[in-house]
Scaffold this active site. Structure first.
Site, PDB file in Angstrom:
ATOM      1  CB  CYS A   1       1.111  -3.941   5.363  1.00  0.00           C
ATOM      2  SG  CYS A   1      -0.374  -4.900   5.712  1.00  0.00           S
TER       3      CYS A   1
ATOM      4  CG  HIS B   1      -0.283   0.081   2.546  1.00  0.00           C
ATOM      5  ND1 HIS B   1       0.096   1.272   3.136  1.00  0.00           N
ATOM      6  CD2 HIS B   1       0.057  -0.887   3.441  1.00  0.00           C
ATOM      7  CE1 HIS B   1       0.645   1.040   4.315  1.00  0.00           C
ATOM      8  NE2 HIS B   1       0.643  -0.271   4.526  1.00  0.00           N
TER       9      HIS B   1
END
Length: 537
Positions: A448, A429
């Site tokens: 992440c 992301h």
């Protein structure tokens, strides 16, 4: 460690064939001898379901200990493969070649031959699987290595062997990737270097910089020359040529290429041949774990390199810096493979419960208006006013609300996230924290993967399905609404961890063991029987 010369190897094989009585044992017409052999095979194979099934289907006929040319070829190929196991960084002692040979030499009866037959197959199955998919089980080494190895059915190794040229069969087992071939070449190079003294004396001191001179600079010069980063030189001053060499070294080791040999660079310069060899052997084991079709177009995220790349037909089509999980607690990014099937533009951040109760609940207990950019929702999905909540009435286990951050420029996920749905809730992301990408070591996330060039990554992923991928992306982005965009072709994503990796051209690449995982793998390989030949600095 098993080691045998080619001449002695051939002599032993000949002796094994003669001692097995393969000139007469299987030519004997007596049914009793055949029956005794088959009974021994059935008995020895009974405790291994795959071996038992194979020999039953094969009418308990020999594939190793018979007198045929095919049996002799298979025997020779197996012992050759065992002798070559060390070249692959495998625990050669596990396969006990001398014990097998001794067992064959004393097999003077059908029963003894039958027992030896099954032991050959048992050793073969272990060697074949470990040569193809690794000697270790990844998750047993480190719980964050979620790599699901594509193990082949054990029985298929035996059926394939008897249908193939034995030597060709063994040659096809290790990864056929260019990466594996180059890693093996580097292994041989380092072993050869070790025999001639390695890279010479270590460089004394903690740091050196351009303009300095003296014994430490000479030691740095010599080490850079030995490593191949600097041509022959008699300079005793940290001059421009040495600064360029240091920059080249830094780029090959994931360091900021400023040309100054600071503490970080000096630590890498002084890393021994032995330690580099360990990294290469570990990388070969990791490559065996990933011995599968990666996809004509796929994404590789190397956690130690803090980099993500799109590989298309073997070439790098796109690359970007990334930030990975922090090296603490449960924040380390796991290793696994999955398939990216969509992206979300203008994403909502659904705060993971672990973050909500460990980080945000304590803040809101101290100040109900803390983290005001986040919104609370009840179990029915309804937004809840903070003024109606007594946060101190809840603990981490009883907190009943979910926390979300709506789409915005300041959203923790940035303006786009790339989804490959997985049980670990890991994805790529955007991020508003752009300054972190300028750092040399980039482990700051909750697990992440944060991407430095998210828009460019989106364009590249949309390019096979959109005539104007950039225009399409921004037309959705400009709405400000959360929008899912499916990828017409799924893209495999492989999150890997390599402290040693190669490039088609240029220097071997080495990185720091940021999570300490490779040290654990080396320790496990050592316990399995892998060791280094005598090496020096």
């Amino acid at each position: 460690m098993f080691s045998i010369s080619a001449t002695r190897f051939r002599a032993v094989l000949l002796g094994v064939s003669l001692c097995l009585g393969l000139t007469g044992l299987w030519n004997a017409p007596a049914q009793a001898q055949v029956t005794a052999f088959k009974q021994a095979v059935a008995e020895a194979a009974a405790r291994d379901r795959d071996l038992a099934a194979f020999y039953q289907a094969n009418d308990y006929q020999p594939i190793w200990t018979g007198a045929s040319d095919a049996d002799r070829a298979r025997r020779a190929a197996l012992f050759e493969a065992i002798a070559a196991a060390d070249s692959h960084g495998l625990p050669v002692a596990r396969y006990d070649a001398e014990g097998l040979m001794a067992r064959l030499k004393v097999a003077r009866s059908p029963r003894e031959a039958g027992l030896a037959e099954v032991e050959m197959s048992r050793t073969f199955l272990r060697l074949a699987r470990e040569m193809q998919t690794g000697a270790l089980i990844p998750s047993e080494v480190d719980g964050d290595i979620k790599r699901e190895v594509a193990y082949r059915d054990r029985g298929s190794y035996l059926t394939s062997l008897i249908q193939s040229s034995p030597r060709a069969f063994f040659r096809a087992l290790p990864p056929r990737s260019n990466e594996y071939a180059r890693l093996m070449k580097e292994k041989f190079r380092l072993e050869s270097l070790a025999k001639t003294g390695g890279w010479g004396p270590k460089v004394p001191g903690e740091a050196l910089k351009p303009g300095q001179s003296g014994a430490a600079v000479v030691a740095l010069r010599n080490r850079l020359m030995a490593m191949g980063f600097m041509g022959r030189s008699a300079t005793q001053t940290y001059d421009e040529s040495m600064m360029i060499a240091v920059q080249q070294f830094q780029m090959a080791h994931g360091l900021t290429p400023d040309g100054v040999a600071g503490p970080g660079t000096m630590a890498q310069v002084n890393t021994t041949v032995s330690d580099r060899l360990k990294s290469v052997i570990v990388a070969m084991e990791r490559e065996r774990w990933l011995n599968q079709e990666l996809g004509a177009r796929h994404i590789i995220v190397n956690l130690t390199d803090f980099n993500a790349r799109i590989i298309e037909d073997g070439q790098v089509a796109f690359e970007t810096r990334v930030v990975v999980g922090k090296n603490t607690g449960d924040r380390r990014s796991p290793e696994f493979s999955d398939s990216m099937d969509h992206m979300v533009i203008n994403p909502t951040w659904h705060v993971p419960r672990s973050i909500a109760v460990k980080e945000y609940l304590p803040k809101m207990q101290r100040n109900p208006n803390a983290a005001s950019h986040l919104r609370l929702y009840n179990s029915r999905g309804q937004q809840v006013s903070r003024g109606a909540v007594n946060f101190n009435a809840y603990s981490a286990s009883s907190f009943p609300f979910s926390i979300k951050q709506p789409p915005s420029q300041g959203n923790a996920l940035g303006l786009v996230k790339f989804m490959f749905p997985n049980r670990y809730n890991i994805y790529l992301h955007d991020t508003p924290a752009k300054s972190l990408f300028e750092r040399e070591t980039r482990d700051y996330s909750h697990g992440c993967i944060r991407v430095q060039k998210p828009f460019e990554l989106a364009y590249e992923l949309l390019s096979p399905q959109e005539a104007d991928p950039k225009g399409k992306f921004h037309s959705i982005l400009n709405t400000g609404r959360e929008t899912r965009v499916n990828l017409e072709r799924e893209v495999p994503v492989h999150i890997i961890y390599r402290t040693a990796f190669t490039s088609a051209k240029g220097h071997m690449q080495y990185r720091r063991d940021v999570y300490g995982r490779d040290a654990k793998i080396w320790d496990a390989l050592g316990k399995a029987g892998v060791s280094l030949h005598a090496v020096q600095g």
